[in-house]
Design a protein around this motif. Structure first.
Motif, short mmCIF file in Angstrom:
data_model
loop_
_atom_site.label_atom_id
_atom_site.label_comp_id
_atom_site.label_asym_id
_atom_site.label_seq_id
_atom_site.Cartn_x
_atom_site.Cartn_y
_atom_site.Cartn_z
N MET A 111 0.86 -1.19 0.00
CA MET A 111 0.00 0.00 0.00
C MET A 111 0.90 1.24 0.00
SD MET A 111 -2.76 -1.45 2.80
CE MET A 111 -3.77 0.05 2.78
N PHE A 112 1.47 1.53 -1.15
CA PHE A 112 2.55 2.51 -1.21
C PHE A 112 2.08 3.94 -0.97
CE2 PHE A 112 3.99 -0.99 -4.09
CZ PHE A 112 4.88 -1.54 -3.17
N ASP A 113 0.92 4.33 -1.47
CA ASP A 113 0.44 5.69 -1.23
C ASP A 113 0.26 5.94 0.27
OD1 ASP A 113 0.47 6.36 -3.91
OD2 ASP A 113 -1.63 5.87 -4.24
N SER A 114 -0.30 4.95 0.97
CA SER A 114 -0.46 5.07 2.42
C SER A 114 0.90 5.12 3.11
CB SER A 114 -1.28 3.90 2.97
OG SER A 114 -2.60 3.92 2.45
N ALA A 115 1.86 4.37 2.57
CA ALA A 115 3.21 4.40 3.15
C ALA A 115 3.84 5.78 2.98
CB ALA A 115 4.08 3.34 2.47
N TYR A 116 3.73 6.35 1.78
CA TYR A 116 4.30 7.68 1.56
C TYR A 116 3.69 8.70 2.53
CZ TYR A 116 5.22 5.49 -3.04
OH TYR A 116 5.57 4.65 -4.06
N GLU A 117 2.38 8.64 2.69
CA GLU A 117 1.70 9.58 3.59
C GLU A 117 2.19 9.42 5.02
OE1 GLU A 117 -2.46 8.97 3.11
OE2 GLU A 117 -2.50 9.63 1.01
N SER A 118 2.39 8.17 5.43
CA SER A 118 2.85 7.93 6.80
C SER A 118 4.26 8.48 7.01
CB SER A 118 2.83 6.43 7.10
OG SER A 118 1.51 5.93 7.11
N PHE A 119 5.15 8.23 6.06
CA PHE A 119 6.51 8.74 6.21
C PHE A 119 6.55 10.26 6.11
CE2 PHE A 119 7.60 4.41 4.38
CZ PHE A 119 7.92 3.88 5.62
N ASP A 120 5.69 10.83 5.26
CA ASP A 120 5.59 12.30 5.20
C ASP A 120 5.16 12.86 6.55
OD1 ASP A 120 6.32 12.22 2.55
OD2 ASP A 120 4.30 12.55 1.76
N SER A 121 4.22 12.19 7.19
CA SER A 121 3.75 12.63 8.51
C SER A 121 4.89 12.54 9.53
CB SER A 121 2.57 11.78 8.98
OG SER A 121 1.46 11.96 8.13
N THR A 122 5.66 11.47 9.45
CA THR A 122 6.81 11.34 10.35
C THR A 122 7.76 12.52 10.20
OG1 THR A 122 6.73 8.92 10.32
CG2 THR A 122 8.82 9.93 10.94
N LEU A 123 8.07 12.85 8.95
CA LEU A 123 9.05 13.91 8.70
C LEU A 123 8.48 15.30 8.96
CD1 LEU A 123 10.64 12.31 5.54
CD2 LEU A 123 11.75 12.67 7.74
N ASP A 124 7.16 15.46 8.84
CA ASP A 124 6.54 16.72 9.22
C ASP A 124 6.69 16.95 10.73
OD1 ASP A 124 5.76 17.32 6.65
OD2 ASP A 124 3.71 16.56 6.89
N LEU A 125 6.53 15.87 11.49
CA LEU A 125 6.61 15.97 12.95
C LEU A 125 8.05 15.94 13.46
CD1 LEU A 125 3.68 13.50 13.80
CD2 LEU A 125 3.66 15.99 14.12
N ALA A 126 8.92 15.23 12.73
CA ALA A 126 10.31 15.08 13.16
C ALA A 126 11.21 15.08 11.93
CB ALA A 126 10.49 13.80 13.97
N PRO A 127 11.57 16.26 11.42
CA PRO A 127 12.37 16.35 10.18
C PRO A 127 13.69 15.58 10.24
CG PRO A 127 11.47 18.49 10.77
CD PRO A 127 11.20 17.59 11.94
N ASP A 128 14.25 15.40 11.42
CA ASP A 128 15.53 14.71 11.56
C ASP A 128 15.36 13.25 11.99
OD1 ASP A 128 16.96 17.02 10.90
OD2 ASP A 128 16.90 17.74 12.98
N HIS A 129 14.19 12.69 11.75
CA HIS A 129 13.97 11.30 12.14
C HIS A 129 15.03 10.41 11.49
CE1 HIS A 129 12.02 7.38 12.60
NE2 HIS A 129 11.32 7.93 13.56
N PRO A 130 15.65 9.49 12.26
CA PRO A 130 16.81 8.74 11.74
C PRO A 130 16.50 7.70 10.67
CG PRO A 130 16.23 7.99 13.95
CD PRO A 130 15.40 9.21 13.69
N TYR A 131 15.24 7.28 10.56
CA TYR A 131 14.94 6.18 9.64
C TYR A 131 13.89 6.49 8.58
CZ TYR A 131 17.24 3.70 13.45
OH TYR A 131 18.14 3.31 14.41
#
Length: 298
Positions: A111-131
């Motif tokens: 489910m790649f579109d959902s994956a992209y959205e999830s990782f975008d949300s991670t980086l919105d909240l934590a731009p320096d997230h290590p993974y």
């Protein structure tokens, strides 16, 4: 991660259905599969007891569901993990680590579109997230967005040029993105590294500096215990399968992906992606389409 300690077993066990593998792997090294540990079972029981208590603060409840989701995920119970993660997000949407884990699960499910959205949300909240950049790059690779994948994977590699797995995933994507340069870039990145981590042995195998037999034999002989054996075989079989899949030898790749799954190392990305790769291959075979196209239609 489980801490099951057994004697190292590099046995001559053969998974059912592995007879199609080349003769040299008719007796592949294997570990005793991971089993749920007593500690994990006690943790789940304690969480159940806590959840029955009244008046739990919302923030605490969100953390409890997140922790239980991680436990379920580590046991391979993906659907239960997703239910817990959804409950946790409903209570507290400000959780970059949770979005990152969710993105990894969505990638595994195709489910790649959902994956992209999830990782975008991670980086919105934590731009320096290590993974998150690495994980989004892998999702973009499987979604056939190779240039965008490079935009994530290359900066992630540059942050730590001594991490072999950053180099390996760049190489996997380079085979699709810049195939004429992939091997030379891999050699350059290997030469620039300190070569200390065990994962560089995977790179050496890709470069032809060690044979596949040497690669597997060294894993079997030098793993200090069953836990290390299971972890290294999960990685080793997955990346070896990648090599055969790139050569369009799908029957061998299938057997190797099955071996990567055999240790039950559910938390490793290589275990997760072995399931995705098998689904892609089987879907392509059923629909008579290229494997890459099957990933987008699955």
């Amino acid at each position: 991660m489980r801490h099951i300690r057994y004697a190292v077993i590099a046995t001559a066990l053969v998974l059912s259905g592995c007879s199609a593998m080349p003769t040299k792997w008719s007796q592949p090294p294997m570990a005793i599969p991971y089993q749920p540990s007593l500690q994990q079972q006690i943790q789940l029981a304690r969480i159940e007891q806590i959840l029955h208590q009244p008046n739990i603060p919302q923030a605490t409840l969100a953390t409890i569901y997140y922790d239980r989701g991680l436990l379920h995920d580590s046991l391979g119970l993906r659907d239960l993990a997703r239910l817990d993660f959804n409950k946790s997000l409903d209570l507290n949407p400000n959780q970059p680590d949770l979005f990152n884990v969710a993105g990894v699960i969505f990638t595994q499910m195709g489910m790649f579109d959902s994956a992209y959205e999830s990782f975008d949300s991670t980086l919105d909240l934590a731009p320096d997230h290590p993974y998150a950049h690495r994980n989004r790059g892998i999702a973009l690779y499987y979604g056939e967005r190779y240039e965008l994948a490079n935009d994530d994977l290359l900066p992630h590699y540059q942050q730590d040029i001594n991490d072999p797995y950053r180099v390996i995933w760049l190489y996997v994507n380079d085979i699709k993105f810049t195939p004429e340069q992939a091997d030379s870039l891999l050699q350059q990145r290997y030469a620039a590294s300190d070569k200390k981590d065990w994962g560089w042995q995977i790179v050496r195998m890709y470069l032809g500096e060690v044979s596949e037999d040497q690669f597997l034999t060294e894993i079997a002989e030098y793993s200090k215990d069953n836990e290390e054996l299971a972890l290294r075989l999960t990685e080793g079989y997955f990346y070896l399968a990648q090599r055969y899949q790139q050569q369009h030898d799908y029957s061998t790749a299938i057997m190797l992906y099955k071996l990567a799954l055999a240790g039950n190392v559910y938390e490793y990305v290589e275990h997760r992606l072995s399931l995705l790769e098998l689904n892609r291959i089987f879907t392509a075979e059923q629909n008579a389409v290229p494997v890459e196209s099957a990933a987008l239609s699955a």
